[in-house]
Design an enzyme around this catalytic site. Sequence first.
Site, PDB file in Angstrom:
ATOM      1  N   TYR A 584       0.837  -1.186   0.000  1.00 22.77           N
ATOM      2  CA  TYR A 584       0.000   0.000   0.000  1.00 22.77           C
ATOM      3  C   TYR A 584       0.884   1.252   0.000  1.00 22.77           C
ATOM      4  O   TYR A 584       2.106   1.160  -0.112  1.00 22.77           O
ATOM      5  CB  TYR A 584      -0.962  -0.038   1.179  1.00 22.77           C
ATOM      6  CG  TYR A 584      -1.955  -1.185   1.106  1.00 22.77           C
ATOM      7  CD1 TYR A 584      -2.711  -1.419  -0.052  1.00 22.77           C
ATOM      8  CD2 TYR A 584      -2.141  -2.056   2.183  1.00 22.77           C
ATOM      9  CE1 TYR A 584      -3.609  -2.467  -0.127  1.00 22.77           C
ATOM     10  CE2 TYR A 584      -3.044  -3.114   2.116  1.00 22.77           C
ATOM     11  CZ  TYR A 584      -3.769  -3.321   0.950  1.00 22.77           C
ATOM     12  OH  TYR A 584      -4.651  -4.365   0.867  1.00 22.77           O
ATOM     13  N   ARG A 726      -8.200 -15.828  10.153  1.00 18.78           N
ATOM     14  CA  ARG A 726      -9.193 -16.710   9.552  1.00 18.78           C
ATOM     15  C   ARG A 726      -9.912 -17.622  10.544  1.00 18.78           C
ATOM     16  O   ARG A 726     -11.118 -17.848  10.403  1.00 18.78           O
ATOM     17  CB  ARG A 726      -8.536 -17.515   8.425  1.00 18.78           C
ATOM     18  CG  ARG A 726      -8.119 -16.622   7.266  1.00 18.78           C
ATOM     19  CD  ARG A 726      -7.358 -17.368   6.204  1.00 18.78           C
ATOM     20  NE  ARG A 726      -6.894 -16.445   5.161  1.00 18.78           N
ATOM     21  CZ  ARG A 726      -6.159 -16.801   4.111  1.00 18.78           C
ATOM     22  NH1 ARG A 726      -5.807 -18.074   3.969  1.00 18.78           N
ATOM     23  NH2 ARG A 726      -5.791 -15.911   3.226  1.00 18.78           N
TER      24      ARG A 726
END
Length: 789
Positions: A584, A726
Amino acid sequence: MNIVCIGGGPAGLYFGLLMKKADPRHEITVVERNRPYDTFGWGVVFSDQTLGNLVAADEPTAREILRAFNHWDDIDVFFKGTRVTSGGHGFCGIGRKRLLNILQQRCEELGVRLVFETDVTDDQTLAARYNADLVIASDGLNSRIRTRYESTFQPTVETRRCRFVWLGTKKKFDAFTFAFKETEHGWFQAHIYQFDGDTSTFIVETPEDVWRKAGLDDMEQEEGIAFCERLFADQLDGHPLLSNASHLRGSAIWIAFPRIVCENWVHWNGEVPVVLMGDAAHTAHFSIGSGTKLALEDAIELARCLAGSTGLRAALEAYQASRSIEVLKIQSAARNSMEWFENVQRYTAMDAQQFAYSMLTRSQRISHENLRLRDPGYVERYEAWLAQRACAQAGVPVPEQKLLPMLTPFRVRDLVLKNRIVVSPMAQYSAVDGVPGDFHLVHLGARALGGAAMVFAEMTCVSADARITPACPGMYTPEHTAAWKRIVDFVHASSDAAIALQLGHAGPKGSTKVMWEGIDLPLPDGNWPLVAASDEQYLPGVSQVARAATGADLDRIEADFVRATLAAEQAGFDWVELHCAHGYFLSSFISPLTNHRTDQYGGSLENRCRYPLRVFRAMRAVWPAHKPMSVRISAHDWVEGGITPDDAVRIAALFKDAGADMIDCSSGQVSKQEKPVFGRMYQTPFADRIRNEADIPTIAVGSIFEADHANSIIAAGRADLCAVGRPHLANPAWTLNEAAKLGYTAVAWPKQYLAGKAQLERNLQRERQLAAASAGLSPQQVAARLLEG
C-alpha cells in the site's frame, strides 16, 4: 539384483543388510575408502521413535544397538549461572564406531560383501566390476558421486555461519546438556551427551566471526582444545577434552556445517542408474541429531520400495517421492534449530527460564502441549513463572488458577490487555461510502465477546481516494466517526475487550473490485487517481497506473492521517495502528521494489522510511500519550532485491525510535513476483527476530490457528501478542473454545453465554475421558496428542 553401495557408513551398511535379509539371492557389495574400524566423530543420538523404526526393520540389529545404548530422558540447559531441567525427551546415544561395528557384523552374518580401503573415483567402472544393476551413492556429505552428476542431482550446498568441533570427554553426563558461555568475543555453546559407559560427546559451537575474534582460526589443535577446556571448565570438572582427529593440523578440526538439499536423487543417464542416500542426498544439523536417523530411514525406505515394486524405475521414483517429503520436514525443523544456535546472541537478554524454553521449542516440532506431555511438572512450573512475570508487568494480581501463556495479561502504555490474543484486521468490503454499518457492528462485536483481548477493525482509509475498493471503510467524514463510535461503544459496554483502528492508504493497490469479484482487479468504471512512491502498475498490463506522489501529495496525505487519528480518539478507540505493509501507499516507500525516487525519500533504507516515519510521528503527536500505537510492516517481500528480515529489524528500530509501541509483523503482497514459503506460524520468525534484536514488542501473524501455536509463541518470547485471523472468521469465540479444549475453565465468558460454556466443557471433558479410556492415557496426555494432530 546386484547392487553396489559406495560408502560404508550407516546408510550403505544398513541398506545392504536389509536387502540381503529380504532376499539372500541379492548380491550386495559395500565399498568403503577407510579401514574396517576407522571412523570420525564420537557419538550419535536417536530418539525413542527412531529405535522403534529400527526394531521393525531388523530386530537383531536393533537388539544389539539397544544393548550398546546410553539412554536418558532429561535435558539440562546451563545459562547465566542457572540450570533448567526438563524431562521425558527419550534420547539414546551410541558411539559411532560401535554403531558401525554392529552394522558391519550384521552384514557379514547375512553375506553382504564388505570391501574396505578402496577409493572409488568412477561409479560406472565399479558397477561393471561387480556386474551391478544399481549403484547406491552413500558416500557422505562430500559425495564425489553427487558432484560428478551435479547437473542431474542439482544440489544446493549452503555453508552455514557457525564453526563447531567434535570432541569427547570421559566426564559422564546424566542428561543431554547444553551449556552457554559468554566471552569478550561473543557467545559459545556446548552440546554434550554421554554415548557409552564412560565417554561423552562434547561439541563446541560458535558463530564464525566470534571464532575468528577469539583467535581460534590461528590456533593449533591443542591450543584450541585447551581454550574450550578453560571455557567449559565448570561442566568438565577437571576432565580433559579429547580429539580423535589427530591427523588434522591447525584449526582444521573446526567445521562449518554444509546444509545440502538435492532437487533429484536418481541419475539415469549412465549404464547403471545411481541413487543418493544419507548425507550424500541431504544433511540435517547435528543440533536435532537427525543425520544418522535420516540415513537409516533412507535405507529402510529404499529397501522397501525395491522389494515392493516390479520395476527398478518405479521403485526409485517411489523412494524419492516418499523420502523427499519426510526429509524436507526434518530439514525444515533442523534449519530452525540450526538458526537458533547461530543466533544465540538474539536470546541472551532473556531470563534463564525463558531462554531454556526457547531452546527446547526452537525447531517448532516440539510445542507447548508436547512439552507438557513429556514433563507436566516442568511446564506447570514454567507457566507459573511466566504468569507471575506477566502479571507483574501488567500490574495485576496473579490469579489462583494457573494461566496458559496465551491467557496472560500484557500492558502497553496504560492499556492492559486481558490476554495475548487479538483479532486480526480482516477486510470485509461491506461499508457504504466508507461508513461502517450493522455488519461491522455484528462482526466486531461478536469477536469482542469471543474472548480475544482486542479486536482490530479492518484497514480503514484516511480519504476517499485512499480506499482499496468502494466498499472499504473510511475515517474521513463526521459520519464515519459517528459510525465507528457506535461500534466502539458497544465493544466497551458489552465486553472486556479493547478495540483498535488500523489506518492506511491503498496507494497503487486502490480503485479495485471487492475480493469476491476479482481481487486486485481494477474497477470497470468509476476509478479514482492513484498515487505511490514512484510510478507503479501493481499488476503489469492490468492494474491502473499510479503516479509518483508529489510534495503536495505528501503534505495532503500526512494531513489525512493526522485527521483520521484525531477522529479515532473522538470515536473512543483504544489503540491505533499505522499500515505500512502489503504494497500500500506507505509500504511503497519502504520497499526498494517499488521506490525508485531520487529525492530525500528514496535510495537508502533510512531514506525510504523517511516519509512513513514522518506520517507516524505526526500521528503520534496527536494521539493521546497514554494510548498505544503499533505499525504493521511487511518483514519480507519474498522477492530477490526486496525487503529482507535483516531489513525488517532495521525498519522496526526506526519506528521504535519514533515512538512505536509494537510492530505487527506481516510479510509479502508487495509484488506479484513473490515466492513465499507457507506453513504453520510461517511469519512468526519475523516477529521473533524483531522482538529480540530490535528490542520492541511484536505481534505474530500468519497461520496461527491453534492454542498450542499461541502458547508456544508467547511462552518462548517469539512475540508478545498473537493475531488470529481466519480462525476467527470461522468461529468468533475462537479464544474461548481453544481454552476449553485444553481444559482451562477460569477464562471469563459473557454472562449471557455461561450455559453454553458449561455444556462445552462437559462435552470436551467427556471426549477426553473416552479417549483416555480407549488409549490407556491420562486425559491430559490425550489432550496434548489431539493438539499435535
